[in-house]
Design a protein around this motif. Structure first.
Motif, short mmCIF file in Angstrom:
data_model
loop_
_atom_site.label_atom_id
_atom_site.label_comp_id
_atom_site.label_asym_id
_atom_site.label_seq_id
_atom_site.Cartn_x
_atom_site.Cartn_y
_atom_site.Cartn_z
N ASP A 1 0.96 -1.20 -0.01
CA ASP A 1 -0.10 -0.07 0.14
C ASP A 1 0.76 1.24 0.09
N GLY A 2 0.65 2.12 -0.97
CA GLY A 2 1.39 3.09 -0.88
C GLY A 2 1.84 3.71 -2.42
N THR A 3 2.11 5.00 -2.47
CA THR A 3 2.40 5.64 -3.74
C THR A 3 3.81 5.06 -4.24
N SER A 4 4.28 4.51 -3.44
CA SER A 4 5.57 3.66 -4.20
C SER A 4 5.13 2.58 -5.03
N ASP A 5 4.06 1.96 -4.66
CA ASP A 5 3.51 0.92 -5.90
C ASP A 5 2.92 1.70 -6.94
N SER A 6 2.34 3.00 -6.75
CA SER A 6 1.88 3.68 -7.88
C SER A 6 2.83 3.99 -8.90
N THR A 7 3.96 4.41 -8.14
CA THR A 7 5.13 4.92 -8.97
C THR A 7 5.70 3.84 -9.97
N ALA A 8 5.64 2.61 -9.33
CA ALA A 8 6.07 1.30 -10.26
C ALA A 8 5.27 1.17 -11.33
N ILE A 9 3.93 1.47 -11.11
CA ILE A 9 3.08 1.08 -12.42
C ILE A 9 3.21 2.30 -13.27
N VAL A 10 3.48 3.42 -12.86
CA VAL A 10 3.65 4.56 -14.09
C VAL A 10 5.22 4.38 -14.65
N SER A 11 6.22 3.86 -13.63
CA SER A 11 7.28 3.46 -14.44
C SER A 11 7.13 2.41 -15.43
N ALA A 12 6.24 1.25 -15.16
CA ALA A 12 6.26 0.22 -16.11
C ALA A 12 5.50 0.99 -17.53
N LEU A 13 4.52 1.81 -17.03
CA LEU A 13 3.90 2.22 -18.41
C LEU A 13 4.62 3.24 -19.20
N ALA A 14 5.70 3.81 -18.55
CA ALA A 14 6.69 4.52 -19.26
C ALA A 14 7.67 3.77 -20.21
N ALA A 15 7.95 2.32 -19.72
CA ALA A 15 8.55 1.36 -20.30
C ALA A 15 7.83 0.83 -21.63
N LEU A 16 6.54 0.80 -21.32
CA LEU A 16 6.04 0.34 -22.58
C LEU A 16 5.84 1.20 -23.51
N ILE A 17 5.78 2.51 -23.42
CA ILE A 17 5.52 3.71 -24.41
C ILE A 17 6.95 3.58 -25.05
N ARG A 18 8.15 3.50 -24.46
CA ARG A 18 9.35 3.82 -24.94
C ARG A 18 9.57 2.52 -25.70
N ALA A 19 9.21 1.43 -25.32
CA ALA A 19 9.36 0.19 -26.35
C ALA A 19 8.47 0.29 -27.58
N LYS A 20 7.23 0.84 -27.56
CA LYS A 20 6.32 0.92 -28.68
C LYS A 20 6.69 2.08 -29.62
N TYR A 21 7.30 3.26 -28.97
CA TYR A 21 7.85 4.24 -29.79
C TYR A 21 9.15 4.66 -29.60
N PRO A 22 9.92 3.98 -29.92
CA PRO A 22 11.64 3.94 -29.63
C PRO A 22 12.08 5.35 -30.05
N ASN A 23 11.39 5.89 -30.98
CA ASN A 23 12.12 7.34 -31.45
C ASN A 23 11.55 8.51 -30.69
N LEU A 24 10.62 8.27 -29.61
CA LEU A 24 10.17 9.34 -28.82
C LEU A 24 11.22 9.62 -27.79
N ASP A 25 11.65 10.94 -27.61
CA ASP A 25 12.40 11.24 -26.59
C ASP A 25 11.72 11.28 -25.06
N ALA A 26 12.38 11.50 -24.18
CA ALA A 26 11.42 11.55 -22.79
C ALA A 26 10.59 12.35 -22.68
N ALA A 27 10.85 13.69 -23.03
CA ALA A 27 9.80 14.78 -22.99
C ALA A 27 8.43 14.38 -23.75
N ASN A 28 8.49 13.61 -24.87
CA ASN A 28 7.20 13.02 -25.39
C ASN A 28 6.76 11.91 -24.64
#
Length: 449
Positions: free
Chosen positions: A252-279
């Motif tokens: 229970d905690g925003t630690s877990d929430s953060t890991a979920i969002v980090s995983a989403l960022a990984a999905l996006i970076r894999a799907k769109y490898p040409n996107l930079d961090a800002a996008n």
């Protein structure tokens, strides 16, 4: 600085916040593990993984280390390092907190009782920030850990930790170093039970994704810190995944929430490898589902994450990190897809969430077993009733003359039989030749006049 978990000691109060149900977690097999992971269904992760699984993306977990021997993390964890001034790598975790974060991100469900990660093809770079349970703790280990994560090739950096005080120049410098090297930095906003009423440092550093927590059904979690720095919200209540000692448990905690969002960022970076961090950041906040007051608010930030839309919507690109642009960061134009809106309504889940496929299957199997038992009982009762009727009808089928035949001439009296006095002998009866009635000659009855 504290890890966002349960307050176990002043310096690392949040490290166990989400855990620690996890501390006592055992590798039990009582219920299907996947059925416990309600957040995967609420976020439609199975559908999102048809678009991306995080392949090729390195996610740093700046935390208590990661147990690389856990069955659901084998092969997922790189060597990493230690930022508290000791030699060695980050593949050890006495607390279990970092391992739990890594599992939320990249667990592979490889064991018999395994769990699923959101980005199972991503790789984890563990940066261990202190030696172990009750070990001396150095605030600067976090800032050094962020820099080590960048130098180790991480494109997403998960920081599930913070402190309820002003940000330091060292923290700002480390965050800027990560952003300048095209890394997405995701930081937990903090937990109220750890003293984090407002968004804590380093989540309040401009440019990072500060994550608050929600419950099932998308409600704001009462244990989450809040404030104008909040960027995005994700599930943080009863998050089930791997834990210490090769076990499993809830966090229970925003630690877990953060890991979920980090995983989403990984999905996006894999799907769109040409996107930079800002996008990548822009895609996350522009596709979020608005919640609470319209626009950005202190609880949900820009809204609830929507992985499927984030991976499929047509999002205009930006030239710079929108979180560093005051105009864009205040209220960026949301991007929606009609199909995504029709497919999912978070309010339908209710406080306890909707039933998972596994739960429906278990209920279906239970109903089928009951029906089979009832059918078997009915067949037995019908068979038994017919058997009883057959047995009862058997004597009625035997002819009566076979049951008790009588000789045509009647029955002969037994040998030596004499009827009692006063009874006429039966027809055809003659006493034996040597028979004499008792008491001499019987009297001659008088004649009638």
């Amino acid at each position: 600085m504290r890890l966002h978990g349960a307050a176990r000691r002043p310096i690392t109060a949040c490290l166990l916040a989400g855990l620690l149900v996890l501390g006592a977690a055992q590798p039990a097999a009582a219920a299907p593990r996947r059925a416990e992971q309600w957040y995967l269904d609420e976020l439609r992760i199975e559908q999102a993984q048809k678009l991306s699984t995080g392949r090729g993306v390195v996610v740093a977990v700046v935390d208590s280390g990661v147990d690389a021997t856990h069955p659901d993390l084998k092969g997922q964890v790189l060597a990493g390092g230690r930022s508290y001034g000791a030699g060695g790598d980050g593949r050890a975790d006495e607390e279990g907190h970092g391992t739990h974060m890594a599992g939320i991100i990249a667990a592979t469900n490889a064991s018999r009782d395994g769990v699923d990660g959101i980005a199972p093809d991503a790789r984890i770079l563990p940066i261990k920030v202190y030696a172990g349970r009750d070990a001396p703790y150095d605030d600067s280990a976090i800032t050094r850990g962020i820099r080590m994560a960048v130098d180790g090739g991480a494109k997403v950096i998960n920081v599930s930790q913070g402190k309820p005080s002003a940000v330091t120049p060292e923290e700002e410098s480390a965050i800027r170093y990560a952003l300048d090297h095209d890394a997405v930095v995701v930081v937990s906003a903090g937990n109220t039970r750890s003293g984090d009423v407002e968004v804590s440092a380093p989540a309040n550093v401009p440019g990072v994704i500060a994550v608050t927590g929600t419950t099932r059904g998308g409600r704001f979690w009462s244990g989450s810190a809040r404030g104008p720095e909040a960027v995005i919200a994700a599930p943080g209540d009863n998050i089930y995944n791997v834990g210490p000692n090769k076990g499993y448990g809830w966090g229970d905690g925003t630690s877990d929430s953060t890991a979920i969002v980090s995983a989403l960022a990984a999905l996006i970076r894999a799907k769109y490898p040409n996107l930079d961090a800002a996008n990548v950041i822009n895609r996350i906040i522009r596709t979020a589902r608005d919640a609470g007051p319209a626009g950005r608010d202190p609880q949900y930030g820009f809204g609830l994450i929507d992985p499927v839309t984030a991976l499929s919507a047509n999002v205009p690109q930006v030239a710079a990190n929108p979180l560093l642009d005051p105009a864009a960061a205040t209220n960026p134009t949301p991007v929606r897809t009609e199909a995504a809106d029709e497919e999912f309504d978070v309010t339908q889940h209710g406080d306890r969430g909707g039933p998972t496929d596994q739960q429906v299957m278990v209920v279906g199997i239970g109903i089928a077993v009951v029906l089979v038992l009832l059918l078997g009982l009915a067949v037995f009762l019908i068979w038994n009733r017919r058997r009883y009727r057959r047995e009862a009808a058997l004597p009625a089928d035997i002819p009566e003359d076979l049951l008790d035949p009588v000789p045509p001439a009647g029955y002969a009296p037994p040998s030596g039989y004499a009827p009692p006095s006063g009874y006429a002998p039966p027809s055809g009866y003659a006493p034996p030749s040597d028979y004499a009635p008792p008491g001499g000659t019987p009297p001659v009855p008088p004649r009638e006049r």
